[in-house]
Design an enzyme around this catalytic site. Sequence first.
Site, mmCIF file in Angstrom:
data_model
loop_
_atom_site.group_PDB
_atom_site.id
_atom_site.type_symbol
_atom_site.label_atom_id
_atom_site.label_comp_id
_atom_site.label_asym_id
_atom_site.label_seq_id
_atom_site.Cartn_x
_atom_site.Cartn_y
_atom_site.Cartn_z
ATOM 1 N N GLY A 154 12.550 3.787 -21.725
ATOM 2 C CA GLY A 154 11.442 4.348 -22.483
ATOM 3 C C GLY A 154 10.986 5.655 -21.864
ATOM 4 O O GLY A 154 11.747 6.326 -21.160
ATOM 5 N N GLU A 205 0.424 -10.217 -7.537
ATOM 6 C CA GLU A 205 -0.455 -9.146 -7.064
ATOM 7 C C GLU A 205 -1.933 -9.544 -7.174
ATOM 8 O O GLU A 205 -2.335 -10.090 -8.199
ATOM 9 C CB GLU A 205 -0.159 -7.907 -7.912
ATOM 10 C CG GLU A 205 -0.750 -6.625 -7.435
ATOM 11 C CD GLU A 205 -0.216 -5.441 -8.233
ATOM 12 O OE1 GLU A 205 -1.013 -4.542 -8.532
ATOM 13 O OE2 GLU A 205 0.988 -5.422 -8.566
ATOM 14 N N HIS A 261 0.516 -0.484 -5.347
ATOM 15 C CA HIS A 261 0.383 -0.127 -6.763
ATOM 16 C C HIS A 261 -0.201 1.297 -6.917
ATOM 17 O O HIS A 261 -1.248 1.501 -7.526
ATOM 18 C CB HIS A 261 -0.479 -1.136 -7.508
ATOM 19 C CG HIS A 261 -0.137 -1.232 -8.967
ATOM 20 N ND1 HIS A 261 -0.038 -2.414 -9.636
ATOM 21 C CD2 HIS A 261 0.133 -0.270 -9.890
ATOM 22 C CE1 HIS A 261 0.267 -2.188 -10.909
ATOM 23 N NE2 HIS A 261 0.377 -0.892 -11.079
ATOM 24 N N GLY A 302 1.296 3.770 -8.510
ATOM 25 C CA GLY A 302 2.016 4.472 -9.578
ATOM 26 C C GLY A 302 1.290 5.633 -10.225
ATOM 27 O O GLY A 302 1.856 6.703 -10.421
ATOM 28 N N ALA A 333 7.571 -1.286 -12.510
ATOM 29 C CA ALA A 333 7.204 -1.828 -13.824
ATOM 30 C C ALA A 333 6.030 -2.785 -13.680
ATOM 31 O O ALA A 333 4.880 -2.365 -13.497
ATOM 32 C CB ALA A 333 8.418 -2.504 -14.452
ATOM 33 N N ARG A 334 6.287 -4.068 -13.763
ATOM 34 C CA ARG A 334 5.307 -5.114 -13.501
ATOM 35 C C ARG A 334 5.934 -6.076 -12.510
ATOM 36 O O ARG A 334 7.147 -6.307 -12.514
ATOM 37 C CB ARG A 334 4.914 -5.842 -14.793
ATOM 38 C CG ARG A 334 3.917 -5.063 -15.648
ATOM 39 C CD ARG A 334 2.551 -5.006 -14.998
ATOM 40 N NE ARG A 334 1.539 -4.340 -15.811
ATOM 41 C CZ ARG A 334 1.162 -3.082 -15.646
ATOM 42 N NH1 ARG A 334 1.725 -2.332 -14.706
ATOM 43 N NH2 ARG A 334 0.222 -2.573 -16.418
#
Length: 318
Positions: free
Chosen positions: A156, A266, A284, A286, A236-237
């Site tokens: 994506g 998490e 995290h 990002g 991602a997750r």
Amino acid sequence: MKKILIARPLPEVVLAPAYAAFEVDVRPHTHPLSGDEMRNALRDYDGVMPTLGDVFSAEVFADVPNPRCSILANFGVGYNHIDTDAAHGAGVVVSNTPGAVTDATADTAMTLILMSARRAGEGERLVRSGVWEGWHPTQMLGLHVTGKTVGIVGMGRIGQAIARRCHFGFEMQVAYFSRSPKDLDFKATPYDSLTALAAEVDVLVVAVPGGAATHHLIGADVFAAMKPTAHLVNIARGDVVEEAALITALQEDDIAGAGLDVYEFEPQVPQALRDLENVVLLPHLGTAALEVRVDMGLMALDNLAAHLNGGQTPPNAV
């Protein structure tokens, strides 16, 4: 004026236009909303700006069958913490913030690729320990990234941004596993088998959305297929990767290393993972750049304003 709840503290440059457009309550805490807080938010506010960890589940919506809240304007692109079917069934619109996070998340992926491949985290710990004895020719030899093959799982917006950085910045060959072939401005080889992709690449980067469809997508079968010199990167997750299987693969040197910005449970990170030298662990990060978080906040406000003040479909409804 419509009344909204902002679930976490945000930069002042986001709060100023929020106060101008709405009656605003800003929750002062940085941890996720509790179940009771989410139920009260649905009852007491016209709109809510939730974010990661605010689990608006089917059970939460079931407990508030006629919510005052008509929009959850998620602060973030990932919205798997919101049961969208339950929200829509309750008459609640859900929106997110795509685009604003793409480049920052791709930059974080590149950070993790380089840190894992070149053993940067391990090296920094060595220097900080005070026992580094100086340079020598065979010290901490890692993977030379330039010219290698990267596999992107999920092509994506973010996956393509990572692929472009790898291809144009590091002359890497790009392969990918995605729901459909993509029209790209650089050469990239699609694979219809995830394990086949994993077997061919030097770095495997996970960039799929979270949710039931991708839960444990990366598991023991993928790690078994990977080269022992290969690295895994996940931006991602957390639950896209089966964490226990990853720990085993790292402990047994089935793969050379990993770079993680997200975790299955998490913010809990297993001690076994923290004890390993061949994994880079980020908290995290990002989208953790001020201008990016401002863009995300303003996009969420645009979604709120379109729905609550303009009677329109939010620009980023999901």
